[in-house]
Design a protein around this motif. Structure first.
Motif, PDB file in Angstrom:
ATOM      1  N   UNK A   1       0.854  -1.171   0.000  1.00  0.00           N
ATOM      2  CA  UNK A   1       0.000   0.000   0.000  1.00  0.00           C
ATOM      3  C   UNK A   1       0.901   1.235   0.000  1.00  0.00           C
ATOM      4  N   UNK A   2       0.655   2.148  -0.921  1.00  0.00           N
ATOM      5  CA  UNK A   2       1.495   3.337  -1.075  1.00  0.00           C
ATOM      6  C   UNK A   2       1.337   4.252   0.142  1.00  0.00           C
ATOM      7  N   UNK A   3       2.420   4.408   0.901  1.00  0.00           N
ATOM      8  CA  UNK A   3       2.356   5.203   2.131  1.00  0.00           C
ATOM      9  C   UNK A   3       2.110   6.680   1.853  1.00  0.00           C
ATOM     10  N   UNK A   4       2.413   7.153   0.645  1.00  0.00           N
ATOM     11  CA  UNK A   4       2.213   8.564   0.335  1.00  0.00           C
ATOM     12  C   UNK A   4       0.730   8.948   0.318  1.00  0.00           C
ATOM     13  N   UNK A   5      -0.151   7.942   0.160  1.00  0.00           N
ATOM     14  CA  UNK A   5      -1.581   8.230   0.128  1.00  0.00           C
ATOM     15  C   UNK A   5      -2.251   7.961   1.471  1.00  0.00           C
ATOM     16  N   UNK A   6      -1.500   7.442   2.435  1.00  0.00           N
ATOM     17  CA  UNK A   6      -2.068   7.173   3.744  1.00  0.00           C
ATOM     18  C   UNK A   6      -1.816   8.390   4.622  1.00  0.00           C
ATOM     19  N   UNK A   7      -2.571   9.439   4.371  1.00  0.00           N
ATOM     20  CA  UNK A   7      -2.393  10.687   5.110  1.00  0.00           C
ATOM     21  C   UNK A   7      -3.578  11.000   6.008  1.00  0.00           C
ATOM     22  N   UNK A   8      -4.630  10.216   5.928  1.00  0.00           N
ATOM     23  CA  UNK A   8      -5.766  10.412   6.830  1.00  0.00           C
ATOM     24  C   UNK A   8      -6.471   9.083   7.047  1.00  0.00           C
ATOM     25  N   UNK A   9      -7.350   9.052   8.002  1.00  0.00           N
ATOM     26  CA  UNK A   9      -7.961   7.806   8.440  1.00  0.00           C
ATOM     27  C   UNK A   9      -8.858   7.185   7.370  1.00  0.00           C
ATOM     28  N   UNK A  10      -9.527   7.999   6.538  1.00  0.00           N
ATOM     29  CA  UNK A  10     -10.429   7.441   5.531  1.00  0.00           C
ATOM     30  C   UNK A  10      -9.652   6.654   4.477  1.00  0.00           C
ATOM     31  N   UNK A  11      -8.517   7.189   4.057  1.00  0.00           N
ATOM     32  CA  UNK A  11      -7.688   6.481   3.079  1.00  0.00           C
ATOM     33  C   UNK A  11      -7.088   5.223   3.690  1.00  0.00           C
ATOM     34  N   UNK A  12      -6.710   5.309   4.960  1.00  0.00           N
ATOM     35  CA  UNK A  12      -6.146   4.148   5.637  1.00  0.00           C
ATOM     36  C   UNK A  12      -7.162   3.011   5.723  1.00  0.00           C
ATOM     37  N   UNK A  13      -8.405   3.339   6.109  1.00  0.00           N
ATOM     38  CA  UNK A  13      -9.443   2.319   6.219  1.00  0.00           C
ATOM     39  C   UNK A  13      -9.740   1.711   4.845  1.00  0.00           C
ATOM     40  N   UNK A  14      -9.750   2.528   3.808  1.00  0.00           N
ATOM     41  CA  UNK A  14      -9.982   2.010   2.453  1.00  0.00           C
ATOM     42  C   UNK A  14      -8.895   1.011   2.075  1.00  0.00           C
TER      43      UNK A  14
ATOM     44  N   UNK B   1      -1.952  -3.597  11.375  1.00  0.00           N
ATOM     45  CA  UNK B   1      -0.503  -3.706  11.505  1.00  0.00           C
ATOM     46  C   UNK B   1       0.143  -3.709  10.124  1.00  0.00           C
ATOM     47  N   UNK B   2       0.907  -2.673   9.838  1.00  0.00           N
ATOM     48  CA  UNK B   2       1.641  -2.556   8.585  1.00  0.00           C
ATOM     49  C   UNK B   2       3.130  -2.410   8.881  1.00  0.00           C
ATOM     50  N   UNK B   3       3.941  -2.984   8.000  1.00  0.00           N
ATOM     51  CA  UNK B   3       5.386  -2.828   8.122  1.00  0.00           C
ATOM     52  C   UNK B   3       5.849  -1.740   7.149  1.00  0.00           C
ATOM     53  N   UNK B   4       6.566  -0.735   7.625  1.00  0.00           N
ATOM     54  CA  UNK B   4       7.083   0.298   6.710  1.00  0.00           C
ATOM     55  C   UNK B   4       8.278  -0.219   5.935  1.00  0.00           C
ATOM     56  N   UNK B   5       8.350   0.135   4.658  1.00  0.00           N
ATOM     57  CA  UNK B   5       9.460  -0.299   3.808  1.00  0.00           C
ATOM     58  C   UNK B   5      10.162   0.920   3.222  1.00  0.00           C
ATOM     59  N   UNK B   6      11.416   1.098   3.598  1.00  0.00           N
ATOM     60  CA  UNK B   6      12.259   2.165   3.075  1.00  0.00           C
ATOM     61  C   UNK B   6      13.355   1.512   2.243  1.00  0.00           C
ATOM     62  N   UNK B   7      13.245   1.616   0.920  1.00  0.00           N
ATOM     63  CA  UNK B   7      14.160   0.913   0.022  1.00  0.00           C
ATOM     64  C   UNK B   7      15.568   1.478   0.055  1.00  0.00           C
TER      65      UNK B   7
ATOM     66  N   UNK C   1       8.205   4.449   1.613  1.00  0.00           N
ATOM     67  CA  UNK C   1       8.490   5.251   2.791  1.00  0.00           C
ATOM     68  C   UNK C   1       9.661   6.197   2.545  1.00  0.00           C
ATOM     69  N   UNK C   2      10.528   5.834   1.607  1.00  0.00           N
ATOM     70  CA  UNK C   2      11.671   6.689   1.303  1.00  0.00           C
ATOM     71  C   UNK C   2      11.243   7.978   0.601  1.00  0.00           C
ATOM     72  N   UNK C   3      10.024   8.018   0.087  1.00  0.00           N
ATOM     73  CA  UNK C   3       9.531   9.212  -0.611  1.00  0.00           C
ATOM     74  C   UNK C   3       8.648  10.093   0.258  1.00  0.00           C
ATOM     75  N   UNK C   4       8.347   9.646   1.459  1.00  0.00           N
ATOM     76  CA  UNK C   4       7.481  10.409   2.357  1.00  0.00           C
ATOM     77  C   UNK C   4       8.286  11.531   3.002  1.00  0.00           C
ATOM     78  N   UNK C   5       7.822  12.742   2.867  1.00  0.00           N
ATOM     79  CA  UNK C   5       8.540  13.893   3.414  1.00  0.00           C
ATOM     80  C   UNK C   5       8.309  14.044   4.913  1.00  0.00           C
ATOM     81  N   UNK C   6       7.062  13.966   5.314  1.00  0.00           N
ATOM     82  CA  UNK C   6       6.738  14.120   6.731  1.00  0.00           C
ATOM     83  C   UNK C   6       6.204  12.790   7.263  1.00  0.00           C
ATOM     84  N   UNK C   7       7.090  12.010   7.867  1.00  0.00           N
ATOM     85  CA  UNK C   7       6.713  10.680   8.325  1.00  0.00           C
ATOM     86  C   UNK C   7       5.752  10.721   9.510  1.00  0.00           C
ATOM     87  N   UNK C   8       5.628  11.871  10.162  1.00  0.00           N
ATOM     88  CA  UNK C   8       4.673  11.968  11.269  1.00  0.00           C
ATOM     89  C   UNK C   8       3.246  11.795  10.778  1.00  0.00           C
TER      90      UNK C   8
END
Length: 275
Positions: free
Chosen positions: A148-161, A234-240, A184-191
């Motif tokens: 799942x592309x972490x760049x699009x997981x920026x809010x709860x609705x996208x996460x649930x989808x 539970x998701x595992x972050x992947x930073x290539x 994850x290597x492309x995410x600017x604000x990991x918070x």
């Protein structure tokens, strides 16, 4: 016994990039894996292709048969009616083609299947389910790797989808499941996404209720309970960029398919010290 990863996820989630990075990592550490292309529209690969579904059907086949150019042929390949034709073609030739290809590998070989991004493949169309059953009959332990592309997981609705799509694949394929937040290597604000790596259900519910109208309260509660019940939060972050991140992901997958557990335990002999 053989071992296999079935790499799935929405289009653009980084499946082929994951396969390429995994291939490079295993080459570096001296481990043998074989990458298999299951996308009939694929053209360029950054990894050695051990098996290729385009031996059965490809973009060039569609262009020649229908008289389409590259763009029209690619669009046709990606459309749902064409996908059904591809699935029927794959199912009709699955046993013969796959059996012949798998006979080229040893019992302990490790295969990684790079799948197309059409969500129908792993949500409700039975072709991948039949594909998995064939692998099991050939004595393969199989694990689903859902990206799942972490760049699009920026809010709860996208996460649930994303969780619902992954859950649909889990129910459909009935396999061990490893969920990965890719890119994850492309995410600017990991918070923005740290809270979704291992979130609390009640926190998710509160955020979801804030984003949606009050009449969706019961639905939101049911969705969160469903996600929590199936341990899909539970998701595992992947930073290539980090070899340690790739190695950690690979170790989680290996554990889920019991790779290496039947290896002989090496015991070192110690000489008794002289009195």
């Amino acid at each position: 016994m053989g071992y296999a990863q079935l790499v799935i996820g929405p289009a653009g989630s980084g499946k082929s990039t994951y396969c390429s990075s995994l291939s490079q990592h295993c080459e570096t550490i001296g481990r043998s894996i074989n990458i298999v292309n299951l996308d009939p529209a694929a053209e360029n690969f950054d990894y050695p292709v051990a098996m290729d579904i385009r031996e059965l059907i490809s973009l060039e086949d569609v262009m020649e048969e229908l008289g389409l150019g590259p763009n029209g042929g690619l669009i046709y390949c990606m459309e749902y009616p064409s996908l059904l034709n591809y699935l029927r073609h794959l199912e009709e030739n699955l046993d013969e083609w796959l059996t012949e290809e798998l006979d080229n590998y040893l019992d302990d070989d490790y295969l990684v299947f790079d799948c197309p991004g059409q969500i129908e493949l792993f949500s409700h169309v039975p072709v991948l389910k039949n594909f998995v059953e064939h692998l099991k009959r050939k004595n393969f332990n199989v694990c689903v790797v859902y990206l799942l592309d972490s760049q699009f997981i920026t809010d709860v609705t996208k996460f649930i989808s994303g969780c619902m799509a992954s859950l649909s694949a889990m129910v459909q394929l009935e396999l061990p499941h490893v969920n990965i937040l890719s890119k994850m290597d492309l995410v600017r604000n990991k918070r923005d996404i740290e809270n979704y790596l291992n979130p609390e259900p009640q926190t998710l519910l509160a955020e979801l209720n804030q984003r949606m109208a009050p009449q969706f309260g019961k639905l939101n509660k049911s969705l969160i309970e469903l996600v929590d019940q199936y341990s899909m939060v539970s998701f595992f972050p992947l930073d290539l960029r980090k070899e340690s991140s790739i190695q950690y992901i690979l170790s989680q997958i290996d554990m889920s398919i019991q790779f290496g557990e039947d290896a002989d335990v090496k015991v070192k002999d110690f000489d008794e010290e002289d009195d």
